[in-house]
Design an enzyme around this catalytic site. Structure first.
Site, PDB file in Angstrom:
ATOM      1  N   GLU A  63      52.236 -24.910  -9.389  1.00  0.00           N
ATOM      2  CA  GLU A  63      53.095 -23.900  -8.775  1.00  0.00           C
ATOM      3  C   GLU A  63      54.385 -24.516  -8.242  1.00  0.00           C
ATOM      4  O   GLU A  63      55.454 -23.948  -8.425  1.00  0.00           O
ATOM      5  CB  GLU A  63      52.343 -23.179  -7.655  1.00  0.00           C
ATOM      6  CG  GLU A  63      51.157 -22.351  -8.127  1.00  0.00           C
ATOM      7  CD  GLU A  63      51.572 -21.054  -8.809  1.00  0.00           C
ATOM      8  OE1 GLU A  63      51.294 -19.979  -8.253  1.00  0.00           O
ATOM      9  OE2 GLU A  63      52.184 -21.127  -9.895  1.00  0.00           O
TER      10      GLU A  63
ATOM     11  N   GLU B  54      55.181 -18.155 -18.015  1.00  0.00           N
ATOM     12  CA  GLU B  54      56.634 -18.296 -18.123  1.00  0.00           C
ATOM     13  C   GLU B  54      57.095 -19.368 -19.118  1.00  0.00           C
ATOM     14  O   GLU B  54      58.046 -19.149 -19.879  1.00  0.00           O
ATOM     15  CB  GLU B  54      57.231 -18.582 -16.731  1.00  0.00           C
ATOM     16  CG  GLU B  54      57.324 -17.365 -15.830  1.00  0.00           C
ATOM     17  CD  GLU B  54      55.995 -16.936 -15.244  1.00  0.00           C
ATOM     18  OE1 GLU B  54      55.897 -15.788 -14.749  1.00  0.00           O
ATOM     19  OE2 GLU B  54      55.047 -17.755 -15.267  1.00  0.00           O
TER      20      GLU B  54
ATOM     21  N   ASP C  28      63.556 -14.430  -9.114  1.00  0.00           N
ATOM     22  CA  ASP C  28      63.559 -14.589 -10.568  1.00  0.00           C
ATOM     23  C   ASP C  28      63.868 -13.332 -11.380  1.00  0.00           C
ATOM     24  O   ASP C  28      64.829 -13.272 -12.147  1.00  0.00           O
ATOM     25  CB  ASP C  28      62.241 -15.208 -11.031  1.00  0.00           C
ATOM     26  CG  ASP C  28      61.014 -14.566 -10.403  1.00  0.00           C
ATOM     27  OD1 ASP C  28      61.158 -13.544  -9.699  1.00  0.00           O
ATOM     28  OD2 ASP C  28      59.900 -15.085 -10.613  1.00  0.00           O
TER      29      ASP C  28
ATOM     30  N   GLU D 212      54.832  -4.803  -7.830  1.00  0.00           N
ATOM     31  CA  GLU D 212      53.724  -5.005  -8.768  1.00  0.00           C
ATOM     32  C   GLU D 212      53.307  -3.703  -9.442  1.00  0.00           C
ATOM     33  O   GLU D 212      52.991  -3.682 -10.634  1.00  0.00           O
ATOM     34  CB  GLU D 212      52.528  -5.632  -8.040  1.00  0.00           C
ATOM     35  CG  GLU D 212      52.775  -7.023  -7.486  1.00  0.00           C
ATOM     36  CD  GLU D 212      52.897  -8.097  -8.562  1.00  0.00           C
ATOM     37  OE1 GLU D 212      52.650  -7.798  -9.739  1.00  0.00           O
ATOM     38  OE2 GLU D 212      53.252  -9.240  -8.209  1.00  0.00           O
TER      39      GLU D 212
ATOM     40  N   THR E 251      59.228  -7.659 -17.136  1.00  0.00           N
ATOM     41  CA  THR E 251      58.842  -8.957 -16.600  1.00  0.00           C
ATOM     42  C   THR E 251      57.334  -9.180 -16.621  1.00  0.00           C
ATOM     43  O   THR E 251      56.875 -10.275 -16.308  1.00  0.00           O
ATOM     44  CB  THR E 251      59.402  -9.133 -15.174  1.00  0.00           C
ATOM     45  OG1 THR E 251      59.351 -10.525 -14.814  1.00  0.00           O
ATOM     46  CG2 THR E 251      58.618  -8.296 -14.166  1.00  0.00           C
TER      47      THR E 251
END
Length: 537
Positions: free
Chosen positions: A314, A335, A221, A80, A438
Site C-alpha cells: 500500500e 491499478e 486519484d 463507493e 474507476t
C-alpha cells in the site's frame, strides 16, 4: 496464455453468499451498507460477460431485479456507491443485449437495470445539497444526510461522479445528475492553490482545505482520472484543459526521477516521499493523453516494486526502498495491471505481458484459497487476511483477462458494431471506445449520444410548451390586472448554470424533494486517505 487463474474463478461460490446474507469473512454479521444491496453481485456482473459467461450474467440480472432494494436504513459511502453500484448497473444495462438478455422496447434509453441505477443515484443526491455544491462523503440511503455528518470529504470523493452521472442524465433525460457532478468538479477547480495543486481533504461547507498534501494517489486519484475520462466520454474540451493544467503543476512540483511524491499544496515542498499502490493507475491515464514515454518510465519504476515483493505494498518508501510500517499489505488491487493493459494496447511492448504473467503467478501462488482469493495482509511474509475485496472481481481479474485477450469485444476498433432499432430511430452500439469508470465498469459512449439526441428534442418541445403556457398565463393576469404572488426572477440562459434545486422540472419528470428530514442519531465516521470507515455499532 495464463487463463488458468482467470477462467475458473469460482464466481458462483464467491458471489452467492453475499446475496443470501451470509456472515462476513471473519464470521461476523455482514455490513448492511455493503451487503444489503448485493455489492459484489453488481460489481462483478460485467466481468462475467467479458469472461464469456453469458448464462451466469443472465441469472444474476434476474436475481438483482427480484431482490435489490435501496430503501434501507444504512449509511453508505457516496463515492463507493457511485462507482460500484451506479457504475456497475449502468455498465450491465448497456451490455445486457450483448449478454443475451431480452431487453425492453426503447433500450438502451430504458430498462430495469437503468431504473435501478437511477434509483441508487437519487439516494446520493442529498449529499450534494451543500453551500459549495461539493458532496458529503456519507449519506443514509433512507433518510438523507445525517445530522452532524462530518463535512470533510476527500478530493476523489467530490470529483468522481461525471462519468456515471453524465451517463445517467443522457440515458434518462434528467439533467440533475450531470449538473451536480459538474458543479462539484468546478468547485474543486476553483479551490486549487496558486501553484495549481489540490489537497487531499476539504470542508464541503466552507470550501477550506483540511488536509493539504497534494499528489496523485489515495484521496485524490480518481478526480484526475475523471477529468480525462469525462473529457473523452463527453467530448468536453474544458475538462481536458483542466487536467492538462493540473498535469503541468504535478510535473513541476511532485515529479522526481519518474516517481511522483506528495508535496504541500501551497508551497510545493515534499511532505511524503512515498509511492502508494493506488498511484499505479497514473501510467494508464498518461497513455490516454498520448504521453507514452513518460508513462512507460514510471510504469517500470512501479514494476520494480512488484518484482521486489510479488505485489504492490500500500505504501512504499522511495528513498529507503522498502515498505512503510502498517502499510505492507496488498489487497489484490488492480491499478498496475490496469496501466499494463492500457499501455500494451498502445505499444505492444512484451514487458507489459511479463507483468501480467507475474501478477497471475503471484496471485495464484500466494492468495488463492478454497473459495476465492484472499487479501495479502503482509507482502514481507505473505500472510493472508480473511477477506476478498469486490474490486478484485470487478477490476483486477477483468484487466488481467483483457491484457491477454486482444480479440475481446471491449477492444473493438470500430470494424464491427451493432445496429439497434428503437421506437425513436436507429442506434449504433458496441463499436468500441468503451470508457472504464474507476471501478472498471465499461460505458459505451455511443449509447449516450443515441439517447441524448432524443432527450434534447424532448426538452425543446417541453420548453416550448412551458413558454407558451407562461405567456397565456401572463396575458390572463394582465387582463385581470392582478399582481403576481412573488418577485420575478430571470430564466437561466444557455450560458449560465441553474442549480439542481432551482431548475424547473417538467411535470412528467417531477421528483420527490432532494432534502429530507433526518432523525437518525449521528454515527461517527472517520475519513482517512479516501477510505470511509463506518461505525456500525
Amino acid at each position: 496464455m495464463p487463463f488458468r487463474l482467470l477462467i475458473p474463478l469460482g464466481l458462483v461460490c464467491v458471489l452467492l453468499p453475499l446475496h443470501h446474507g451470509a456472515p462476513g469473512p471473519d464470521g461476523t454479521a455482514p455490513d448492511p451498507a455493503h451487503y444489503s444491496f448485493s455489492l459484489t453481485l453488481i460489481d462483478a456482473l460485467d466481468t462475467l460477460l467479458i469472461l464469456g459467461n453469458t448464462s451466469e450474467f443472465q441469472r444474476v440480472v434476474e436475481v438483482l431485479q427480484d431482490n435489490v432494494d435501496f430503501d434501507i436504513d444504512v449509511n453508505a459511502s457516496v463515492f463507493e456507491t457511485n462507482i460500484r453500484v451506479v457504475g456497475g448497473l449502468l455498465s450491465a444495462h448497456l451490455l445486457s443485449k450483448k449478454a443475451g438478455v431480452e431487453v425492453e422496447a426503447g433500450w438502451p434509453c430504458s430498462g430495469p437495470l437503468l431504473r435501478m441505477a437511477e434509483e441508487a443515484a437519487r439516494k446520493l443526491l442529498p449529499a450534494f445539497q451543500t453551500p459549495t455544491g461539493m458532496p458529503y462523503g456519507t449519506v443514509n440511503l433512507l433518510r438523507g444526510v445525517n445530522p452532524g455528518e462530518t463535512p470533510v470529504t476527500c478530493t476523489a470523493g467530490i470529483g468522481t461522479f461525471i462519468v456515471e452521472f453524465a451517463t445517467l442524465s443522457s440515458l434518462t433525460g434528467d439533467p440533475v445528475f450531470e449538473d451536480v457532478a459538474r458543479v462539484a468538479l468546478m468547485r474543486l477547480w476553483e479551490s486549487r492553490s496558486d501553484i495549481g495543486l489540490v489537497g487531499n481533504h476539504i470542508d464541503v461547507l466552507t470550501g477550506k482545505w483540511v488536509a493539504q498534501d497534494a499528489g496523485i494517489g489515495a484521496g485524490v486519484d480518481s478526480y484526475f482520472e475523471y477529468l480525462v475520462k469525462g473529457a473523452i466520454l463527453l467530448q468536453d474540451k474544458k475538462l481536458m484543459s483542466m487536467f492538462l493544467e493540473y498535469n503541468k503543476a504535478i510535473r513541476n512540483y511532485t515529479y522526481f526521477d519518474d516517481w511522483y511524491l506528495w508535496v504541500q499544496m501551497y508551497k510545493g515542498t515534499v511532505s511524503m516521499p512515498v509511492f502508494q499502490s493506488l498511484e499505479a493507475y497514473w501510467p494508464g491515464l498518461q497513455s490516454l493523453i498520448g504521453d507514452i514515454d513518460n508513462a512507460m518510465r514510471t510504469f517500470l519504476n512501479y514494476y520494480t516494486v512488484w518484482k521486489q515483493f510479488g505485489g504492490l505494498p500500500e505504501f512504499y518508501n522511495i528513498p529507503q526502498g522498502y515498505t512503510v510500517e502498517k502499510r505492507e499489505g496488498y489487497p489484490l488491487r488492480p491499478e498496475l495491471i490496469e496501466s499494463a493493459m492500457y499501455l500494451y494496447r498502445a505499444t505492444g511492448d512484451p514487458t507489459l505481458l511479463e507483468l501480467g504473467r507475474d501478477a497471475v503467478e503471484s496471485i495464484e501462488k500466494i492468495s488463492k484459497v478454497e473459495c476465492g482469493f484472499a487479501t495479502i495482509k503482509d507482502l514481507r511474509d505473505h500472510k493472508l487476511d480473511n477477506r476478498m475485496e469486490s474490486f478484485f472481481l470487478a477490476e483486477t481479474v477483468k484487466y488481467l483477462y483483457l491484457l491477454f485477450h486482444p480479440n475481446n469485444f471491449i477492444h473493438n476498433n470500430g470494424s464491427t458494431f451493432d445496429s439497434v432499432m428503437t421506437p425513436h430511430g436507429e442506434c449504433i452500439l458496441g463499436a468500441g471506445g468503451y470508457i472504464f469508470n474507476t471501478e472498471a465498469h465499461p460505458i459505451d459512449p455511443a449509447a449516450l449520444h443515441c439517447c441524448r439526441r432524443l432527450k434534447e428534442e424532448q426538452w425543446e418541445v417541453e420548453d416550448l410548451v412551458r413558454e407558451l403556457s407562461s405567456l397565456r398565463q401572463s396575458r390572463s393576469r394582465a387582463q385581470r390586472k392582478t399582481m403576481s404572488s412573488g418577485p420575478w426572477e430571470p430564466r437561466a440562459g444557455p450560458g449560465t448554470h441553474s442549480s439542481p434545486e432551482s431548475r424547473e422540472q417538467p411535470r412528467g419528470r417531477q421528483r420527490t424533494p432532494l432534502l429530507s428530514c433526518p432523525s437518525q442519531p449521528f454515527t461517527s465516521k472517520l475519513a482517512l486517505l479516501g477510505q470511509v470507515f463506518l461505525d456500525s455499532s
